[in-house]
Motif scaffolding. Structure first.
Motif, PDB file in Angstrom:
ATOM      1  N   GLY A 270      -1.863  -7.349 -21.079  1.00 40.82           N
ATOM      2  CA  GLY A 270      -3.244  -7.648 -20.763  1.00 40.82           C
ATOM      3  C   GLY A 270      -3.507  -7.608 -19.271  1.00 40.82           C
ATOM      4  N   ALA A 271      -4.624  -8.218 -18.884  1.00 41.93           N
ATOM      5  CA  ALA A 271      -5.051  -8.248 -17.488  1.00 41.93           C
ATOM      6  C   ALA A 271      -5.159  -6.849 -16.911  1.00 41.93           C
ATOM      7  N   VAL A 272      -5.826  -5.944 -17.657  1.00 41.86           N
ATOM      8  CA  VAL A 272      -5.954  -4.562 -17.230  1.00 41.86           C
ATOM      9  C   VAL A 272      -7.021  -4.422 -16.149  1.00 41.86           C
ATOM     10  N   LEU A 273      -6.638  -3.879 -15.014  1.00 39.66           N
ATOM     11  CA  LEU A 273      -7.511  -3.615 -13.877  1.00 39.66           C
ATOM     12  C   LEU A 273      -8.335  -4.819 -13.447  1.00 39.66           C
ATOM     13  N   PRO A 274      -7.689  -5.941 -13.236  1.00 38.06           N
ATOM     14  CA  PRO A 274      -8.414  -7.112 -12.741  1.00 38.06           C
ATOM     15  C   PRO A 274      -8.758  -6.951 -11.271  1.00 38.06           C
ATOM     16  N   PHE A 275      -9.837  -7.601 -10.844  1.00 34.29           N
ATOM     17  CA  PHE A 275     -10.267  -7.509  -9.452  1.00 34.29           C
ATOM     18  C   PHE A 275      -9.292  -8.191  -8.498  1.00 34.29           C
ATOM     19  N   PHE A 276      -8.451  -9.099  -8.999  1.00 31.23           N
ATOM     20  CA  PHE A 276      -7.495  -9.741  -8.100  1.00 31.23           C
ATOM     21  C   PHE A 276      -6.362  -8.796  -7.730  1.00 31.23           C
ATOM     22  N   HIS A 277      -6.189  -7.718  -8.497  1.00 33.37           N
ATOM     23  CA  HIS A 277      -5.154  -6.731  -8.195  1.00 33.37           C
ATOM     24  C   HIS A 277      -5.757  -5.632  -7.331  1.00 33.37           C
ATOM     25  N   ILE A 278      -4.964  -5.047  -6.456  1.00 28.81           N
ATOM     26  CA  ILE A 278      -5.482  -4.114  -5.462  1.00 28.81           C
ATOM     27  C   ILE A 278      -6.136  -2.896  -6.100  1.00 28.81           C
ATOM     28  N   TYR A 279      -5.634  -2.427  -7.224  1.00 27.98           N
ATOM     29  CA  TYR A 279      -6.210  -1.282  -7.929  1.00 27.98           C
ATOM     30  C   TYR A 279      -7.648  -1.607  -8.355  1.00 27.98           C
ATOM     31  N   GLY A 280      -7.818  -2.759  -9.008  1.00 30.80           N
ATOM     32  CA  GLY A 280      -9.153  -3.153  -9.447  1.00 30.80           C
ATOM     33  C   GLY A 280     -10.066  -3.490  -8.289  1.00 30.80           C
ATOM     34  N   LEU A 281      -9.495  -4.113  -7.250  1.00 27.57           N
ATOM     35  CA  LEU A 281     -10.295  -4.554  -6.110  1.00 27.57           C
ATOM     36  C   LEU A 281     -10.871  -3.387  -5.324  1.00 27.57           C
ATOM     37  N   VAL A 282     -10.039  -2.384  -5.038  1.00 32.33           N
ATOM     38  CA  VAL A 282     -10.485  -1.261  -4.210  1.00 32.33           C
ATOM     39  C   VAL A 282     -11.124  -0.162  -5.057  1.00 32.33           C
ATOM     40  N   VAL A 283     -10.358   0.372  -6.016  1.00 31.56           N
ATOM     41  CA  VAL A 283     -10.816   1.564  -6.738  1.00 31.56           C
ATOM     42  C   VAL A 283     -11.939   1.238  -7.710  1.00 31.56           C
ATOM     43  N   VAL A 284     -11.743   0.214  -8.540  1.00 29.84           N
ATOM     44  CA  VAL A 284     -12.711  -0.057  -9.598  1.00 29.84           C
ATOM     45  C   VAL A 284     -13.949  -0.776  -9.058  1.00 29.84           C
ATOM     46  N   LEU A 285     -13.745  -1.858  -8.332  1.00 30.94           N
ATOM     47  CA  LEU A 285     -14.884  -2.661  -7.891  1.00 30.94           C
ATOM     48  C   LEU A 285     -15.645  -2.011  -6.738  1.00 30.94           C
ATOM     49  N   HIS A 286     -14.942  -1.603  -5.683  1.00 26.65           N
ATOM     50  CA  HIS A 286     -15.637  -1.130  -4.492  1.00 26.65           C
ATOM     51  C   HIS A 286     -15.869   0.384  -4.469  1.00 26.65           C
ATOM     52  N   TYR A 287     -14.859   1.170  -4.798  1.00 23.95           N
ATOM     53  CA  TYR A 287     -15.042   2.616  -4.703  1.00 23.95           C
ATOM     54  C   TYR A 287     -16.045   3.135  -5.732  1.00 23.95           C
ATOM     55  N   MET A 288     -15.962   2.640  -6.965  1.00 19.21           N
ATOM     56  CA  MET A 288     -16.901   3.099  -7.985  1.00 19.21           C
ATOM     57  C   MET A 288     -18.342   2.759  -7.605  1.00 19.21           C
ATOM     58  N   LEU A 289     -18.571   1.576  -7.045  1.00 19.72           N
ATOM     59  CA  LEU A 289     -19.915   1.206  -6.605  1.00 19.72           C
ATOM     60  C   LEU A 289     -20.347   2.066  -5.420  1.00 19.72           C
ATOM     61  N   PHE A 290     -19.428   2.345  -4.498  1.00 15.89           N
ATOM     62  CA  PHE A 290     -19.730   3.207  -3.351  1.00 15.89           C
ATOM     63  C   PHE A 290     -20.155   4.599  -3.833  1.00 15.89           C
ATOM     64  N   ALA A 291     -19.515   5.081  -4.889  1.00 13.00           N
ATOM     65  CA  ALA A 291     -19.806   6.414  -5.414  1.00 13.00           C
ATOM     66  C   ALA A 291     -21.114   6.474  -6.188  1.00 13.00           C
ATOM     67  N   GLY A 292     -21.768   5.322  -6.383  1.00 13.93           N
ATOM     68  CA  GLY A 292     -23.060   5.292  -7.053  1.00 13.93           C
ATOM     69  C   GLY A 292     -23.004   5.019  -8.531  1.00 13.93           C
ATOM     70  N   LEU A 293     -21.829   4.636  -9.046  1.00 14.06           N
ATOM     71  CA  LEU A 293     -21.696   4.336 -10.466  1.00 14.06           C
ATOM     72  C   LEU A 293     -22.146   2.916 -10.762  1.00 14.06           C
ATOM     73  N   SER A 294     -22.554   2.676 -12.001  1.00 11.85           N
ATOM     74  CA  SER A 294     -22.770   1.318 -12.488  1.00 11.85           C
ATOM     75  C   SER A 294     -21.451   0.821 -13.072  1.00 11.85           C
ATOM     76  N   LEU A 295     -21.180  -0.456 -12.881  1.00  6.61           N
ATOM     77  CA  LEU A 295     -19.903  -1.016 -13.320  1.00  6.61           C
ATOM     78  C   LEU A 295     -20.149  -2.083 -14.380  1.00  6.61           C
ATOM     79  N   VAL A 296     -19.662  -1.826 -15.591  1.00  7.92           N
ATOM     80  CA  VAL A 296     -19.739  -2.807 -16.675  1.00  7.92           C
ATOM     81  C   VAL A 296     -18.575  -3.780 -16.498  1.00  7.92           C
ATOM     82  N   VAL A 297     -18.896  -5.064 -16.349  1.00 11.77           N
ATOM     83  CA  VAL A 297     -17.872  -6.076 -16.050  1.00 11.77           C
ATOM     84  C   VAL A 297     -17.589  -6.898 -17.298  1.00 11.77           C
ATOM     85  N   ILE A 298     -16.312  -6.888 -17.715  1.00  9.55           N
ATOM     86  CA  ILE A 298     -15.880  -7.587 -18.924  1.00  9.55           C
ATOM     87  C   ILE A 298     -14.878  -8.669 -18.531  1.00  9.55           C
ATOM     88  N   PRO A 299     -15.272  -9.951 -18.582  1.00 13.54           N
ATOM     89  CA  PRO A 299     -14.320 -11.013 -18.212  1.00 13.54           C
ATOM     90  C   PRO A 299     -13.141 -11.122 -19.176  1.00 13.54           C
TER      91      PRO A 299
END
Length: 596
Positions: A270-299
């Motif tokens: 579990g814990a796939v691509l969480p924001f506390f991990h560098i992959y989720g923090l940079v690529v998923v949370l920040h880069y995707m938003l920078f690229a203009g994508l909408s981000l569906v957030v699932i706790p």
């Protein structure tokens, strides 16, 4: 031949965009319009809350960030270089917590919400955190850890109360703080960084996912973080007119989920691509938003609900890790969902076998599919599948992104040529500064501006092939056996849900491979009911490898069935957790938490 490796010429024609060296992350993200940033169409939300469908736009994010920063200043006098710990699964306010802290010049240390109190104590003590922002479900752990480090209870803020949580109303909530901050005059002056200061101004203490010893706090400056976003943007040609069919477009939809509890799948994956991990923090949370994508957030989610969200929100972009890729290929529920709208799928954080890569093509027939490679110490992305590829090169972790330089080094320190195997060293604008208060570890990993990754690789035709962790290579009669190769092959067997291969000592061969196998739930029931079925299956798995691999790669060390393969939040196998079980394998066929 060159002994240094860079991005292919086709991706560097428009050179790397200028990287601001005088902006903090929120200033870069919320206040500044970089030329490399695509224009987000009007009405396209930044975040979407999975459970409610609530859409959150730029103005709301920016206002909540300013209000929370003001409240943190008023209530606790959070100032420059104070440390704020975010102890939460993915949440729509996670980015607000980060940027509000940075507005004050303070440092964020993201923590794994799955931590025990003792593990959280280590992080709070290492970083000397002054405040903890915690999701309500994990409040008891935060309180226990805070007590042990002498942090008063009034410095625990609940991100979101819930009826099911033990929240008792004694703590400030994020919503109450945002209300406070928005109702009062600004209590702080946000500092403008001097030219070049962003290169040393610390943004994060992100803990590395090492497999030995306690995690180390990686010191990440604002500049390194924004650099990696811009390097990745250049790699994908976000604003490059020569890239006719872009893989990422404003208005596309990506997804971020954490603390997964998959149907009949061990919780350890579990814990796939969480924001506390560098992959989720940079690529998923920040880069995707920078690229203009909408981000569906699932706790919190399970796999079938994850599939439902992909369909419900027409999610086009998936950033996954190998365990999720395996589920897409093998979970029986997948056939009930139309995933033909998915147009991009990247796997990272651990090697993905070519066999599984080909299998997922059948599940996502219209998606560009490939891999990426990075680590906390390089502030994520080192390599990514080319923006011009529909299917990544089998076995490749992608191409070096613009701005990064790679070396491949032999054990004697000399440099390898193209196609030769050795340890990967990386340098570039996004490297971390070192480890907090750990001079010895810093000297070992950060050497003369280069990061020693500890990964055995080959670079060929601009593609990076990760062979395995150096310390995980199995030596059989002097031949090197990469566990990832055998694990990938074992995962192609229909009875296997997960696999881990380790080496065990052997008087004749030095080491031989041993496989720990997690069986599919239906197969497990059959084996539990009839031990003879288990022995037949073990023989079949050995034959599955022997029929397809050279003799020294065969599972001479045996096969053992185990309840779960221990993994860290990004999906990397924690092989060291199996060390004691591995030694027991040489004495008994029955292991703790195993089915022999």
């Amino acid at each position: 031949m060159s002994t240094e490796f860079r991005a292919p010429p086709s991706t560097t024609a428009l050179h790397i965009p200028d990287i601001p060296d005088d902006l903090s992350l929120p200033q870069f993200f919320l206040d500044y319009s970089h030329p490399a940033r695509p224009l987000r169409p009007s009405g396209v939300p930044w975040l979407i809350e999975d459970g409610t469908g609530r859409a959150i736009g730029f103005d709301e994010l920016r206002l909540r960030t300013a209000s929370l920063a003001n409240a943190l200043s008023i209530k606790w006098n959070i100032i420059e270089n104070d440390v704020v710990c975010v102890f939460s699964p993915n949440h729509v306010d996670y980015i607000v917590c980060i940027h509000a802290t940075h507005r004050l010049g303070a440092i964020v240390t993201p923590a794994n919400p799955g931590y025990t109190a003792d593990e959280l104590v280590h992080q709070l003590e290492t970083t000397k955190a002054a405040l903890v922002l915690v999701y309500a479900d994990f409040l008891p752990t935060a309180l226990a850890a805070a007590k042990l480090v002498g942090l008063s209870e009034d410095r625990i803020v609940v991100i979101e109360p819930s009826a099911a949580s033990p929240f008792n109303g004694k703590h400030e909530t994020l919503s109450s703080l945002v209300s406070l901050g928005s109702s009062k005059p600004q209590n702080f002056v946000e500092r403008k960084l001097r030219p070049g200061e962003a290169k040393t101004k610390v943004a994060f203490y992100s803990f590395s996912s090492g497999t030995t010893g306690k995690p180390k706090a990686v010191v990440i400056p604002h500049y390194a973080f924004t650099a990696n976003i811009l390097q990745t943007a250049a790699h994908h040609g976000l604003n490059d007119p020569s890239v006719k069919k872009k893989q990422l477009n404003p208005g596309d939809v990506s997804v971020a989920g954490t603390l997964s509890c998959f149907d009949n799948i061990p919780a350890e994956i579990g814990a796939v691509l969480p924001f506390f991990h560098i992959y989720g923090l940079v690529v998923v949370l920040h880069y995707m938003l920078f690229a203009g994508l909408s981000l569906v957030v699932i706790p919190k989610f399970n796999f079938t609900e994850f599939l439902e969200s992909i369909v419900k929100y027409k999610i086009t972009h998936l950033c996954l890790v190998p365990p999720q890729i395996v589920l897409l290929c093998k979970h029986p529920a997948v056939k009930n969902y139309d995933l033909s709208h998915v147009k991009w799928c990247i796997s990272g954080a651990a090697p993905l076998s070519g066999a599984i890569l080909k299998s997922v093509r059948k599940v996502l027939p219209n998606a560009a599919i490939g891999q990426g490679y990075g680590m906390t110490e390089t502030v994520t992305t080192v390599a990514f599948m080319s923006a011009r590829q529909k299917m990544g090169v089998v076995g490749s972790a992608g191409q070096i992104i613009p701005g990064n330089i790679a070396r491949v080094v032999r054990p004697d320190g000399t440099l390898c040529k193209e196609g030769e195997q050795g340890e990967l060293l990386i340098t570039g604008p996004s490297m971390a500064l070192g480890y907090l208060n750990n001079e010895q570890a810093t000297k070992e990993t950060f050497v003369d501006g280069w990061v020693r990754t500890g990964d055995e690789v080959v670079i060929r035709n601009f593609e990076l092939f990760v062979v395995d962790r150096l310390k995980e290579i199995i030596k059989v009669k002097g031949f090197q056996v990469a566990p990832a190769e055998l694990e990938g092959h074992l995962l192609t067997h229909p009875a296997v849900a997960d696999a881990c291969v380790v080496g065990i000592a052997d008087d004749y061969s030095g080491e031989v491979p041993l496989a720990f196998i997690v069986l599919r739930a239906d197969i497990l029931k059959r084996v539990a009911a009839n031990p003879r079925e288990g022995e037949k299956l073990k023989a079949a798995l050995k034959k599955h490898v022997a029929d397809n691999k050279i003799a020294y790669k065969r599972l001479t060390g045996g096969v053992h069935f185990i309840d779960a393969i221990p993994k860290n939040p990004s999906g990397k196998i924690l092989r060291r957790v199996l060390e004691t079980r591995r030694s027991n394998c040489q004495q008994s066929s029955v292991l703790p938490n195993c089915r022999a």
